[in-house]
Design a protein around this motif. Structure first.
Motif, PDB file in Angstrom:
ATOM      1  N   VAL A   1       0.500  -1.080   0.045  1.00  0.00           N
ATOM      2  CA  VAL A   1      -0.263  -0.327  -0.385  1.00  0.00           C
ATOM      3  C   VAL A   1       1.005   1.130   0.112  1.00  0.00           C
ATOM      4  N   GLU A   2       0.753   2.157  -1.247  1.00  0.00           N
ATOM      5  CA  GLU A   2       1.178   3.161  -0.785  1.00  0.00           C
ATOM      6  C   GLU A   2       0.489   4.762  -0.444  1.00  0.00           C
ATOM      7  N   LEU A   3       0.707   5.229   0.434  1.00  0.00           N
ATOM      8  CA  LEU A   3      -0.805   6.092   0.576  1.00  0.00           C
ATOM      9  C   LEU A   3      -0.042   7.591   0.714  1.00  0.00           C
ATOM     10  N   LYS A   4      -1.039   9.190   0.614  1.00  0.00           N
ATOM     11  CA  LYS A   4      -0.808  10.309   0.700  1.00  0.00           C
ATOM     12  C   LYS A   4      -2.473  10.741   1.922  1.00  0.00           C
ATOM     13  N   SER A   5      -2.371  11.012   3.315  1.00  0.00           N
ATOM     14  CA  SER A   5      -3.802  11.100   3.743  1.00  0.00           C
ATOM     15  C   SER A   5      -3.789  12.243   4.272  1.00  0.00           C
ATOM     16  N   LYS A   6      -4.660  12.445   4.422  1.00  0.00           N
ATOM     17  CA  LYS A   6      -5.435  13.786   5.753  1.00  0.00           C
ATOM     18  C   LYS A   6      -6.185  13.170   6.838  1.00  0.00           C
ATOM     19  N   TYR A   7      -6.758  12.888   8.016  1.00  0.00           N
ATOM     20  CA  TYR A   7      -7.907  12.959   8.369  1.00  0.00           C
ATOM     21  C   TYR A   7      -8.832  11.903   8.372  1.00  0.00           C
ATOM     22  N   GLY A   8      -8.164  10.550   8.058  1.00  0.00           N
ATOM     23  CA  GLY A   8      -8.578   8.970   7.020  1.00  0.00           C
ATOM     24  C   GLY A   8      -8.139   8.055   8.640  1.00  0.00           C
ATOM     25  N   SER A   9      -9.233   6.928   7.966  1.00  0.00           N
ATOM     26  CA  SER A   9      -9.222   5.638   8.820  1.00  0.00           C
ATOM     27  C   SER A   9      -8.939   4.204   8.438  1.00  0.00           C
ATOM     28  N   TYR A  10      -7.898   3.728   8.794  1.00  0.00           N
ATOM     29  CA  TYR A  10      -7.644   2.889   7.820  1.00  0.00           C
ATOM     30  C   TYR A  10      -7.285   1.329   8.233  1.00  0.00           C
ATOM     31  N   GLU A  11      -8.341  -0.010   8.165  1.00  0.00           N
ATOM     32  CA  GLU A  11      -8.494  -0.590   8.648  1.00  0.00           C
ATOM     33  C   GLU A  11      -7.908  -1.552   7.641  1.00  0.00           C
ATOM     34  N   PHE A  12      -6.794  -2.532   8.060  1.00  0.00           N
ATOM     35  CA  PHE A  12      -5.821  -3.854   7.165  1.00  0.00           C
ATOM     36  C   PHE A  12      -6.085  -5.271   7.957  1.00  0.00           C
ATOM     37  N   GLU A  13      -6.809  -6.249   7.897  1.00  0.00           N
ATOM     38  CA  GLU A  13      -7.053  -7.297   8.428  1.00  0.00           C
ATOM     39  C   GLU A  13      -5.268  -7.604   8.304  1.00  0.00           C
ATOM     40  N   GLU A  14      -4.939  -7.702   7.208  1.00  0.00           N
ATOM     41  CA  GLU A  14      -3.491  -8.598   6.631  1.00  0.00           C
ATOM     42  C   GLU A  14      -2.993  -7.807   4.943  1.00  0.00           C
ATOM     43  N   ALA A  15      -1.606  -6.967   5.897  1.00  0.00           N
ATOM     44  CA  ALA A  15      -1.003  -5.710   4.936  1.00  0.00           C
ATOM     45  C   ALA A  15       0.128  -6.777   4.751  1.00  0.00           C
ATOM     46  N   ARG A  16       1.046  -6.122   3.428  1.00  0.00           N
ATOM     47  CA  ARG A  16       2.225  -6.608   3.336  1.00  0.00           C
ATOM     48  C   ARG A  16       3.080  -5.686   3.804  1.00  0.00           C
ATOM     49  N   ASN A  17       3.649  -3.930   2.528  1.00  0.00           N
ATOM     50  CA  ASN A  17       4.415  -3.053   3.041  1.00  0.00           C
ATOM     51  C   ASN A  17       3.594  -2.202   3.022  1.00  0.00           C
ATOM     52  N   LEU A  18       3.337  -1.398   4.604  1.00  0.00           N
ATOM     53  CA  LEU A  18       2.886   0.097   4.252  1.00  0.00           C
ATOM     54  C   LEU A  18       3.795   1.168   3.992  1.00  0.00           C
ATOM     55  N   SER A  19       3.696   1.641   2.809  1.00  0.00           N
ATOM     56  CA  SER A  19       4.493   3.243   3.017  1.00  0.00           C
ATOM     57  C   SER A  19       3.612   4.329   2.920  1.00  0.00           C
ATOM     58  N   ILE A  20       4.186   5.099   3.505  1.00  0.00           N
ATOM     59  CA  ILE A  20       3.267   6.825   4.171  1.00  0.00           C
ATOM     60  C   ILE A  20       4.099   7.618   3.719  1.00  0.00           C
TER      61      ILE A  20
END
Length: 204
Positions: free
Chosen positions: A50-69
């Motif tokens: 997951v590649e992410l750019k965010s403001k005021y967000g809510s995120y739920e992942f049960e299973e993820a590999r790599n989270l890059s913010i």
């Protein structure tokens, strides 16, 4: 998807690109996922990178590999299982992770809170910022190098179980290097750097 005030529910999806404001995305499964979100709610049960750019967000992942913010502001994260977390710039974020397997990098944090209940054979951890809280559960069998350069540190770590190599405290400044377990070349390294950093390491 380029969305504004929408709601999406997906089953098994491939790669996802989600650009939105005020929208919700729910999916059972996703591949490589890119998101640029504002005031969004995202829930994906199983996702790859997951590649992410965010403001005021809510995120739920049960299973993820790599989270890059790349940047985050006032976000909330609930993750059951994650391989690695890489954050370039974050402010006022709350990260709750049940299990982190490989690595954690917070390049620049401000008033962030990271709660990681358990971890695997971590290869590395680096946290830099101001007013950051880190609570990490680690396997008691994990050997690691711990290094810190912090002004106003608030550490809750088991120093008695460590070989303290360097510990220099001058006023509110602390420089420290210690080894937990047997020192080896290329062993996991934990680095903490910044201002008013609260770090708790709990062996499990």
């Amino acid at each position: 998807i380029d969305a504004y005030n929408d709601k999406y529910t997906l089953g098994r999806a491939g790669d996802i690109r989600f650009i939105d404001k005020y929208s919700d995305l729910i999916a059972e499964q996703g591949g490589h996922t890119e998101m640029d979100c504002y005031n969004s709610t995202v829930s994906i049960r199983q996702v790859e990178d997951v590649e992410l750019k965010s403001k005021y967000g809510s995120y739920e992942f049960e299973e993820a590999r790599n989270l890059s913010i790349s940047s985050a502001y006032n976000d909330k994260y609930e993750i059951e299982s994650l391989r690695s977390l890489i954050v370039t710039d974050s402010k006022y974020g709350v990260y709750r992770i049940d299990y982190l397997d490989n690595s954690l990098l917070l390049d620049e944090g401000y008033s962030d809170k990271l709660y990681i209940k358990g971890s695997g054979g971590l290869k590395g951890l680096k946290v830099n910022g101001k007013y950051v809280v880190l609570e990490l559960g680690i396997d008691e069998k994990t050997d690691f190098r711990f290094k810190a350069d912090v002004k106003y540190p608030k550490f809750d770590i088991n120093e008695e179980a460590m070989n303290i190599k360097i510990k220099i405290k001058e006023g509110s400044d602390l420089k420290m290097e210690a080894i937990k377990g047997t020192e080896t070349e290329g062993m996991p390294s934990f680095y903490v750097n910044g201002y008013d950093m609260a770090v708790t390491l709990t062996e499990q």
